[in-house]
Write a protein that holds these residues in place. Structure first.
Motif, PDB file in Angstrom:
ATOM      1  N   GLY A  59      -2.219  12.796   4.779  1.00 14.33           N
ATOM      2  CA  GLY A  59      -3.617  13.203   4.795  1.00 14.33           C
ATOM      3  C   GLY A  59      -4.550  12.277   4.038  1.00 14.33           C
ATOM      4  N   LYS A  60      -4.028  11.188   3.527  1.00 12.93           N
ATOM      5  CA  LYS A  60      -4.850  10.233   2.768  1.00 12.93           C
ATOM      6  C   LYS A  60      -4.773   8.862   3.425  1.00 12.93           C
ATOM      7  CE  LYS A  60      -5.579  13.021  -0.827  1.00 12.93           C
ATOM      8  NZ  LYS A  60      -6.928  13.443  -1.271  1.00 12.93           N
ATOM      9  N   GLY A  61      -5.750   8.020   3.108  1.00  9.11           N
ATOM     10  CA  GLY A  61      -5.662   6.641   3.557  1.00  9.11           C
ATOM     11  C   GLY A  61      -4.770   5.840   2.624  1.00  9.11           C
ATOM     12  N   PRO A  62      -4.276   4.691   3.072  1.00  8.49           N
ATOM     13  CA  PRO A  62      -3.462   3.833   2.202  1.00  8.49           C
ATOM     14  C   PRO A  62      -4.255   3.388   0.972  1.00  8.49           C
ATOM     15  CG  PRO A  62      -3.354   3.111   4.488  1.00  8.49           C
ATOM     16  CD  PRO A  62      -4.455   4.122   4.404  1.00  8.49           C
TER      17      PRO A  62
ATOM     18  N   LEU B  72      -8.425   4.744  10.853  1.00  7.72           N
ATOM     19  CA  LEU B  72      -8.689   4.467   9.443  1.00  7.72           C
ATOM     20  C   LEU B  72      -9.788   3.428   9.307  1.00  7.72           C
ATOM     21  CD1 LEU B  72      -5.035   4.182   8.138  1.00  7.72           C
ATOM     22  CD2 LEU B  72      -6.678   5.888   7.394  1.00  7.72           C
TER      23      LEU B  72
ATOM     24  N   GLY C 105       5.119   5.618  12.641  1.00  4.74           N
ATOM     25  CA  GLY C 105       6.162   4.614  12.791  1.00  4.74           C
ATOM     26  C   GLY C 105       5.677   3.254  13.250  1.00  4.74           C
ATOM     27  N   MET C 106       4.369   3.098  13.308  1.00  2.78           N
ATOM     28  CA  MET C 106       3.814   1.826  13.782  1.00  2.78           C
ATOM     29  C   MET C 106       2.948   1.222  12.681  1.00  2.78           C
ATOM     30  SD  MET C 106       4.887   1.605  16.925  1.00  2.78           S
ATOM     31  CE  MET C 106       3.794   0.441  17.747  1.00  2.78           C
ATOM     32  N   GLU C 107       2.761  -0.103  12.769  1.00  2.00           N
ATOM     33  CA  GLU C 107       1.892  -0.740  11.786  1.00  2.00           C
ATOM     34  C   GLU C 107       0.437  -0.367  12.050  1.00  2.00           C
ATOM     35  OE1 GLU C 107       3.611  -2.237  14.257  1.00  2.00           O
ATOM     36  OE2 GLU C 107       2.805  -4.244  14.672  1.00  2.00           O
TER      37      GLU C 107
ATOM     38  N   PHE D  91      -0.188  -5.662   8.835  1.00  2.00           N
ATOM     39  CA  PHE D  91       0.607  -4.661   8.140  1.00  2.00           C
ATOM     40  C   PHE D  91       1.986  -4.519   8.761  1.00  2.00           C
ATOM     41  CE2 PHE D  91      -2.342  -2.609   5.213  1.00  2.00           C
ATOM     42  CZ  PHE D  91      -3.553  -3.096   5.657  1.00  2.00           C
ATOM     43  N   GLY D  92       2.963  -4.136   7.928  1.00  2.00           N
ATOM     44  CA  GLY D  92       4.264  -3.736   8.419  1.00  2.00           C
ATOM     45  C   GLY D  92       4.192  -2.336   8.999  1.00  2.00           C
ATOM     46  N   THR D  93       5.305  -1.870   9.533  1.00  2.00           N
ATOM     47  CA  THR D  93       5.344  -0.581  10.219  1.00  2.00           C
ATOM     48  C   THR D  93       5.517   0.601   9.284  1.00  2.00           C
ATOM     49  OG1 THR D  93       7.689  -0.951  10.616  1.00  2.00           O
ATOM     50  CG2 THR D  93       6.187  -1.479  12.412  1.00  2.00           C
TER      51      THR D  93
ATOM     52  N   ARG E 123     -12.722  14.649   9.612  1.00  4.93           N
ATOM     53  CA  ARG E 123     -11.347  14.379   9.224  1.00  4.93           C
ATOM     54  C   ARG E 123     -10.397  14.686  10.384  1.00  4.93           C
ATOM     55  NH1 ARG E 123      -9.524  14.280   4.240  1.00  4.93           N
ATOM     56  NH2 ARG E 123      -7.737  13.425   5.377  1.00  4.93           N
ATOM     57  N   TYR E 124     -10.714  15.711  11.137  1.00  3.44           N
ATOM     58  CA  TYR E 124      -9.907  16.097  12.291  1.00  3.44           C
ATOM     59  C   TYR E 124     -10.853  16.399  13.449  1.00  3.44           C
ATOM     60  CZ  TYR E 124      -6.496  16.812   8.577  1.00  3.44           C
ATOM     61  OH  TYR E 124      -5.677  16.636   7.483  1.00  3.44           O
TER      62      TYR E 124
ATOM     63  N   GLN F 192       0.766   5.390   0.842  1.00  2.63           N
ATOM     64  CA  GLN F 192      -0.022   6.375   1.573  1.00  2.63           C
ATOM     65  C   GLN F 192       0.641   7.745   1.495  1.00  2.63           C
ATOM     66  OE1 GLN F 192      -0.408   5.753   5.844  1.00  2.63           O
ATOM     67  NE2 GLN F 192      -2.374   6.805   5.892  1.00  2.63           N
TER      68      GLN F 192
ATOM     69  N   PHE G 279      -9.358   1.935   1.689  1.00  3.48           N
ATOM     70  CA  PHE G 279      -9.278   2.744   2.888  1.00  3.48           C
ATOM     71  C   PHE G 279      -9.917   4.107   2.699  1.00  3.48           C
ATOM     72  CE2 PHE G 279      -6.621   0.490   5.933  1.00  3.48           C
ATOM     73  CZ  PHE G 279      -6.067  -0.496   5.141  1.00  3.48           C
ATOM     74  N   GLY G 280     -10.516   4.603   3.762  1.00  5.66           N
ATOM     75  CA  GLY G 280     -10.954   5.985   3.807  1.00  5.66           C
ATOM     76  C   GLY G 280      -9.780   6.896   4.111  1.00  5.66           C
ATOM     77  N   PRO G 281     -10.000   8.212   4.142  1.00  6.08           N
ATOM     78  CA  PRO G 281      -8.912   9.170   4.351  1.00  6.08           C
ATOM     79  C   PRO G 281      -8.451   9.268   5.799  1.00  6.08           C
ATOM     80  CG  PRO G 281     -10.970  10.335   4.108  1.00  6.08           C
ATOM     81  CD  PRO G 281     -11.277   8.887   3.845  1.00  6.08           C
TER      82      PRO G 281
ATOM     83  N   GLU H 279      -8.669  -6.918  -1.963  1.00  7.58           N
ATOM     84  CA  GLU H 279      -8.152  -5.607  -1.653  1.00  7.58           C
ATOM     85  C   GLU H 279      -8.997  -4.920  -0.613  1.00  7.58           C
ATOM     86  OE1 GLU H 279      -8.015  -3.048  -5.002  1.00  7.58           O
ATOM     87  OE2 GLU H 279      -7.575  -1.258  -3.828  1.00  7.58           O
TER      88      GLU H 279
ATOM     89  N   TYR I 172       0.843  -1.183   0.000  1.00  6.43           N
ATOM     90  CA  TYR I 172       0.000   0.000   0.000  1.00  6.43           C
ATOM     91  C   TYR I 172       0.887   1.245   0.000  1.00  6.43           C
ATOM     92  CZ  TYR I 172      -4.319  -2.566   0.852  1.00  6.43           C
ATOM     93  OH  TYR I 172      -5.401  -3.385   0.725  1.00  6.43           O
TER      94      TYR I 172
ATOM     95  N   LEU J  86      -4.037   0.605  -2.417  1.00  2.00           N
ATOM     96  CA  LEU J  86      -3.337  -0.567  -2.948  1.00  2.00           C
ATOM     97  C   LEU J  86      -2.479  -0.187  -4.146  1.00  2.00           C
ATOM     98  CD1 LEU J  86      -2.962  -3.658  -2.845  1.00  2.00           C
ATOM     99  CD2 LEU J  86      -4.806  -3.816  -4.520  1.00  2.00           C
TER     100      LEU J  86
ATOM    101  N   PHE K   9       3.520   0.628   2.877  1.00  2.00           N
ATOM    102  CA  PHE K   9       3.246  -0.439   3.836  1.00  2.00           C
ATOM    103  C   PHE K   9       3.150  -1.764   3.093  1.00  2.00           C
ATOM    104  CE2 PHE K   9       2.236   1.857   7.700  1.00  2.00           C
ATOM    105  CZ  PHE K   9       1.829   3.106   7.251  1.00  2.00           C
TER     106      PHE K   9
END
Lengths: 114, 117
Positions: free
Chosen positions: A41-44, B90, B40-42, A104-106, B9-10, A38, B108-110, B105, A36, A46, A89
């Protein structure tokens, strides 16, 4: 326990370079390996995905290399462009009778310098 | 572009407030997911649903709750927000293609960036 390990955490390359991002997994039940992309400000979204019965898949400038015996897979971006700067990702997933689940990976933050 | 929407969104909110994060998709997908994402995290799966009236907790323990009354709608609620809930949330959806499906697949949303003060 982290199911998918991704490296490096960040990567800086010059325009035209070939960044490589690596992932490793342990669970042999995984049968689907997507990447993925990213943007802030956007989602991931594919980018490209592979199943374990093939060793390589190319879509445009993006290539996945898959090593089933080593339980590793990697993303290569050919002729990288500044517009490729994003977080990438890897993920691993499997199907079961009611649905599917991904791990998912980090993430790897890629910067392509003009 | 995927037809999956998240609002707000926020959001900046004080400790103890009740909040609901909205997620809607127009693709008719059976399965929907909530992930928590920190730098930095999954992505950590906190809730998922395989259809109307079906909800399950994910791998990451969360004090939030979800509901799935309609196929297209999968809201997440925090009854009493705390600073530890500060994160990006998310929402995603996917279609169940069966055991022989060629791909599954997740769209994802924003995301909703939540800050609890």
């Amino acid at each position: 326990q982290q199911q998918v390990k991704q490296s490096p955490q960040s990567l800086i390359v010059q325009k035209g370079g070939i960044p490589i991002i690596n992932c490793a997994y342990e669970n042999t039940a995984f049968d689907y390996f997507p990447w993925y992309q990213q943007f802030p400000g956007k989602g991931p979204a594919l980018l490209i995905a592979i199943r374990p019965d093939v060793s390589e898949k190319k879509e445009g400038r993006f290539t996945i290399s898959f090593n089933k015996s080593a339980k590793q897979f990697s993303l290569h971006i050919m002729d990288s462009q500044p517009g490729d700067s994003a977080t990438y990702f890897c993920a691993a997933g499997y199907n079961f009778n009611t649905g599917n689940q991904f791990y998912f990976g980090t993430g790897t933050s890629l910067t392509v310098i003009p | 572009e995927a037809d999956i929407y998240q609002t707000p969104r926020y959001l900046v909110i004080g400790t103890g407030k009740k909040i609901t994060l909205e997620c809607s998709q127009t693709m008719g997908h059976d399965k929907m997911y909530w992930y928590q994402q920190d730098p930095g995290m999954e992505l950590h799966l906190i809730h998922y649903s395989y259809g109307v009236n079906s909800t399950e907790k994910g791998d990451l323990s969360s004090e939030s709750t979800v509901s799935r009354i309609r196929t297209e709608h999968f809201p997440l609620t925090l009854e009493s927000a705390r600073p530890s809930h500060t994160s990006q949330y998310l929402c995603a959806s996917s279609e169940f293609l069966g055991a022989s499906g060629d791909s599954y697949e997740q769209y994802f949303g924003p995301g909703t960036r939540l800050t609890v003060t």
